[in-house]
Design a protein around this motif. Sequence first.
Motif, PDB file in Angstrom:
ATOM      1  N   GLU A 116      15.053  47.366 -69.488  1.00  0.00           N
ATOM      2  CA  GLU A 116      16.163  47.574 -70.416  1.00  0.00           C
ATOM      3  C   GLU A 116      16.474  46.308 -71.198  1.00  0.00           C
ATOM      4  N   GLY A 117      16.422  45.167 -70.551  1.00  0.00           N
ATOM      5  CA  GLY A 117      16.720  43.910 -71.235  1.00  0.00           C
ATOM      6  C   GLY A 117      15.728  43.592 -72.335  1.00  0.00           C
ATOM      7  N   LEU A 118      14.434  43.710 -72.038  1.00  0.00           N
ATOM      8  CA  LEU A 118      13.404  43.424 -73.041  1.00  0.00           C
ATOM      9  C   LEU A 118      13.450  44.415 -74.196  1.00  0.00           C
ATOM     10  N   LEU A 119      13.799  45.655 -73.897  1.00  0.00           N
ATOM     11  CA  LEU A 119      13.902  46.656 -74.952  1.00  0.00           C
ATOM     12  C   LEU A 119      15.055  46.320 -75.903  1.00  0.00           C
ATOM     13  N   LYS A 120      16.169  45.866 -75.363  1.00  0.00           N
ATOM     14  CA  LYS A 120      17.306  45.511 -76.208  1.00  0.00           C
ATOM     15  C   LYS A 120      17.024  44.267 -77.032  1.00  0.00           C
ATOM     16  N   GLN A 121      16.250  43.338 -76.477  1.00  0.00           N
ATOM     17  CA  GLN A 121      15.905  42.124 -77.216  1.00  0.00           C
ATOM     18  C   GLN A 121      14.850  42.373 -78.286  1.00  0.00           C
ATOM     19  N   GLY A 122      14.213  43.498 -78.252  1.00  0.00           N
ATOM     20  CA  GLY A 122      13.166  43.792 -79.226  1.00  0.00           C
ATOM     21  C   GLY A 122      11.822  43.201 -78.868  1.00  0.00           C
ATOM     22  N   VAL A 123      11.719  42.615 -77.684  1.00  0.00           N
ATOM     23  CA  VAL A 123      10.443  42.045 -77.248  1.00  0.00           C
ATOM     24  C   VAL A 123       9.472  43.153 -76.858  1.00  0.00           C
ATOM     25  N   MET A 124      10.017  44.233 -76.347  1.00  0.00           N
ATOM     26  CA  MET A 124       9.209  45.379 -75.941  1.00  0.00           C
ATOM     27  C   MET A 124       9.735  46.620 -76.641  1.00  0.00           C
ATOM     28  N   SER A 125       8.824  47.507 -76.999  1.00  0.00           N
ATOM     29  CA  SER A 125       9.211  48.808 -77.538  1.00  0.00           C
ATOM     30  C   SER A 125       8.496  49.895 -76.763  1.00  0.00           C
TER      31      SER A 125
END
Length: 263
Positions: A116-125
């Motif tokens: 969830e954290g990486l998705l919110k940061q835009g690092v992961m989609s």
Amino acid sequence: MARKRVKIKGPSHERWLISYADFMTLMFALFVVLYGISSVNEGKYKILASSLIGVFKAPPTSSDPIQIGDVARQLPITEKRVIIKPSDIATQETSDSLKEEVSMKKIKDQLAEGFEGLLKQGVMSLEGSEDWLQITLGSEVLFSKGSSSPTRAAENIIADVAMVLGNYNNPIQIEGHTDNVPIFNKEFRSNWELSAARAASVVRQLQDEGLDPKRLAAVGYGEFQPLYDNRGADREKNRRVVLLISRSALTREALNNVRSQQP
């Protein structure tokens, strides 16, 4: 005093006895060898004879005798072959797809919850479709510039992804992408090589984390599959690694089974 005369013996006429004795010795040895060869072990002969009698007097194990020669070619083939119809394959794949769609939803939900954290940061989609689940990771998180060696953060991310994917059997294709900035160093001479090496690096770690290597494939696209214009400001976003998870986990296995049944 008178001298004694030395009698000179004439040639011996008995030398033939030596040759005769040698000849007789050789003849004796020859006859001994011939006798030894000609003697038959009665015990072994009886065992062999009883075995042959048992074979020829035994009842036939098949009602149809085995034909030899041209007659055998005219006999009908009685072997039954398993023939898989295309309709049967379609029915099987349809039922398997329904099961796999549930699995795909589980994978997507687990990944969305765990990252969830990486998705919110835009690092992961994380994107999904009817046939694929796509995980996209930016190369700046996974690798240093111009390198295919994963960073410490990348190792942790890939390990967490492997923990989720290890619960399923879906095939996974790892794609490496770059932008169009030329690269030329001691390790890589083109973006093709860099993208392929990065994909292979992720595959290697997924295998080290316990994933079956038969599920994995590595592909390098270089700069030729961009998400954004390589001439624009978002060019760096084209540098990424994509994990494509297939919905049809049994497609390749089903095709191999069909090929194995073909004459």
